[in-house]
Structures are given as C-alpha cells and as structure tokens.
Design a protein around this motif. Sequence first.
Motif, PDB file in Angstrom:
ATOM      1  N   ASN A 117       0.837  -1.208   0.000  1.00 52.35           N
ATOM      2  CA  ASN A 117       0.000   0.000   0.000  1.00 52.35           C
ATOM      3  C   ASN A 117       0.867   1.250   0.000  1.00 52.35           C
ATOM      4  O   ASN A 117       1.807   1.366   0.791  1.00 52.35           O
ATOM      5  CB  ASN A 117      -0.892   0.021   1.242  1.00 52.35           C
ATOM      6  CG  ASN A 117      -1.944  -1.077   1.200  1.00 52.35           C
ATOM      7  OD1 ASN A 117      -2.928  -0.963   0.480  1.00 52.35           O
ATOM      8  ND2 ASN A 117      -1.703  -2.145   1.941  1.00 52.35           N
ATOM      9  N   THR A 151      -4.784   4.203  -3.325  1.00 54.75           N
ATOM     10  CA  THR A 151      -6.205   4.436  -3.106  1.00 54.75           C
ATOM     11  C   THR A 151      -6.730   5.459  -4.101  1.00 54.75           C
ATOM     12  O   THR A 151      -6.082   6.460  -4.398  1.00 54.75           O
ATOM     13  CB  THR A 151      -6.463   4.885  -1.658  1.00 54.75           C
ATOM     14  OG1 THR A 151      -6.046   3.836  -0.797  1.00 54.75           O
ATOM     15  CG2 THR A 151      -7.936   5.157  -1.419  1.00 54.75           C
ATOM     16  N   ASP A 179      -6.734   0.845  -5.272  1.00 55.00           N
ATOM     17  CA  ASP A 179      -7.322   0.263  -4.065  1.00 55.00           C
ATOM     18  C   ASP A 179      -8.691   0.879  -3.790  1.00 55.00           C
ATOM     19  O   ASP A 179      -8.955   2.000  -4.214  1.00 55.00           O
ATOM     20  CB  ASP A 179      -6.376   0.564  -2.893  1.00 55.00           C
ATOM     21  CG  ASP A 179      -6.463  -0.479  -1.806  1.00 55.00           C
ATOM     22  OD1 ASP A 179      -7.301  -1.394  -1.916  1.00 55.00           O
ATOM     23  OD2 ASP A 179      -5.684  -0.379  -0.843  1.00 55.00           O
ATOM     24  N   ASP A 180      -9.522   0.148  -3.079  1.00 61.07           N
ATOM     25  CA  ASP A 180     -10.832   0.646  -2.628  1.00 61.07           C
ATOM     26  C   ASP A 180     -11.667   1.162  -3.790  1.00 61.07           C
ATOM     27  O   ASP A 180     -12.387   2.158  -3.657  1.00 61.07           O
ATOM     28  CB  ASP A 180     -10.672   1.771  -1.581  1.00 61.07           C
ATOM     29  CG  ASP A 180      -9.810   1.353  -0.403  1.00 61.07           C
ATOM     30  OD1 ASP A 180      -9.659   0.145  -0.180  1.00 61.07           O
ATOM     31  OD2 ASP A 180      -9.282   2.249   0.293  1.00 61.07           O
TER      32      ASP A 180
HETATM   33 CA    CA Z   1      -5.303   1.327   0.821  1.00 57.00          CA
END
Ligand code: CA
Length: 279
Positions: A117, A151, A179-180
């Motif tokens: 991440n 993200t 992400d997400d």
């Molecule tokens: Ca993340």
Amino acid sequence: AKKMGKNRYVFYNDELEKRRIRTAWIEQHLYTAISNGEISVYYQPIVDLHTKEIFGLEALARWKHPKSGFIPPSEFIQVAENNGLIIPIGTFVMETAAKDLRNLHNSGFDHLYISINLSLKQLKHPEFIQRIISLPEKYQLKPEHFQFEITETVALFEDPDLVRIIHQLKNRQFRIAIDDFGKGFSSIGYLKQIAVDTIKIDKSYVFDICSNEETAKLTNAIIAMANFLQLKIIAEGVELSEHVRFLNKHQNVLGQGYYFSRPIPFDQMNDFLQKHTTA
Ligand code: CA
Ligand code: C2E
Ligand code: CA
Ligand code: CA
C-alpha cells in the motif's frame, strides 16, 4: 430543547477532545515505534477464486505497542501521513516485504508477488520512489513481483505529478493497482489513461453483493467494464462462500478476504503456503 442542544454540544466537544488526545498519544508513541521494533508486517493471500491458487500477498502494517497492544492501521496510518512518519514506516514495510518475498521465492514459491500500500505522500517523495526502483536489484526479484496499491482519489487524476510517477513505475514493469475501487471517484475510463493494470473492488461492495440487488448489479457492471478494458480485478472482503459463488460467475476475478485467510505474520504465511500450494 435548549438543554438538549447544549448537552449535544458538550457531547460533541467531548468526542473531539477524546480524539485529539488519542491522536496526540499515537503521534508521540509512533516516533519510537519503529526503532523499538513495534512495527511488523502481516500478509494476506490474493487468490484465484476458481482454482484457489495463490497469486500474491498483500503486505499490511501492524503496530503492537508493549502496553496498549495492537493499534489499528486505520488509526495510525492517517497520523503517520500527516506528520511524515509514513515515509520511514512505508520504507520498513516495503523492505520487510521484499526480504520475506525473497525467502518465499527461495523456498520455491517463485511465482508470488507482493502487494504494498502506498499513500499519496509516499508517491510524492522522490527518495521513496528511488527506493522502490532499487528494490528488484537489491532483492534479486523482478519488478512484476511488486504491486503497488494506490487508493482511488480525485487528487490521483488531477495531479500531473502523480500521473507521471505512476507512469514511471508502470514503465519499469511494476504492477499498479487502484485500491478501494468504487468507494470514491470511480471512473474506470480514467484508470486506463493513468496506466493502472488492476482494480481492487472495495469490500463494501462485496459485503452487499448477496443481499442488495443494486450492489450486485453495480458489481457485475464494474467487472464487465474492467474485463472490457483488460484490467485485472481483485475483490476485497471475500468472507463467505456465497461471495465466492457470486464472483465466480465471472472469469478472471481474484479474491482476498477472511474466507481464505486473515492477515497473518510471515511465519504463519510460510506454513499456510506449504499447505495450500503444490509448489
Ligand atoms: Ca489502501
Ligand atoms: P486496505 O488497503 O483496504 O487493506 C485491506 C483491509 O481490509 C485490511 O485492514 C485487512 O485486514 C482488511 N480485510 C481483509 N480481508 C477482509 C475481510 O474479509 N473482511 C473484513 N472486514 N476486512 C478485511 P487493515 O490491515 O486494518 O488496514 C487498514 C488500512 O490501512 C488498509 O486498507 C490500508 O489502506 C492501510 N494500510 C495498512 N498497511 C499500510 C501500509 O503499509 N502503508 C500504507 N500507506 N497504508 C497501509
Ligand atoms: Ca490495500
Ligand atoms: Ca482496500
């Protein structure tokens, strides 16, 4: 009514005050967390939903304070982003994950990649990017053995510096995942432009796919669109066999979630892989 209003105001203030104290505590103790060895990295498998084959491992930071126990990333990552500690923490996570992946490759699991991440702060830090670029040689791995999860935010698409950095990593054959996906800006069209190759469908979608008709339709549409654009798909938050069954109606969807494994320390992941893979 006046009194209630006042009470509410007091309550609101109390909550704010509590949060301020908590943030200050985290900030104060986070400074020494790395040097005290309180930060570690857990791993969660990314699995082919049809064959159950493990393709990758997401690295997730864990902070265990000697007195207070585990402090969740949802609390300390934000603080670390605000005060810059995300750089040393992110460096530790990345180097640990690369070293652990090197060990797994040595044990014969040499198809696995590691997924890390990154916050926007990390992406915008030139030395941090240099460190990323030096990873493959340092650990004798290929760039494609590293995936970076970013993200989805509006900033990502509107900031030419960020777009340039992502392209730079992509051109060096690193994997880039959003992400997400679905939680925020959600424009699949843009993703193709910024050289993303994978989307991770946010777990809030997966939680609802079997109980909410709208969510089910939306998820199907996201998967169809991603397939059309030749983006890889990872569904997060796969907890139930019903989730697997739903997602299995599609080809090419990878899954990640408690149904397969919670995030676990490296030693346990090593055992898990020995049991689940025919290496
Ligand atoms: Ca993340
Ligand atoms: P994320 O990137 O969305 O990571 C997935 C989160 O979902 C993890 O929470 C994981 O433990 C949790 N999860 C996985 N499978 C399931 C499931 O089946 N059900 C449910 N309910 N949850 C599941 P975690 O580890 O608490 O991390 C929270 C967030 O903190 C991460 O969300 C990520 O944004 C951030 N984070 C964690 N480690 C790092 C790091 O090293 N660097 C940066 N920049 N952010 C990190
Ligand atoms: Ca993630
Ligand atoms: Ca996520």
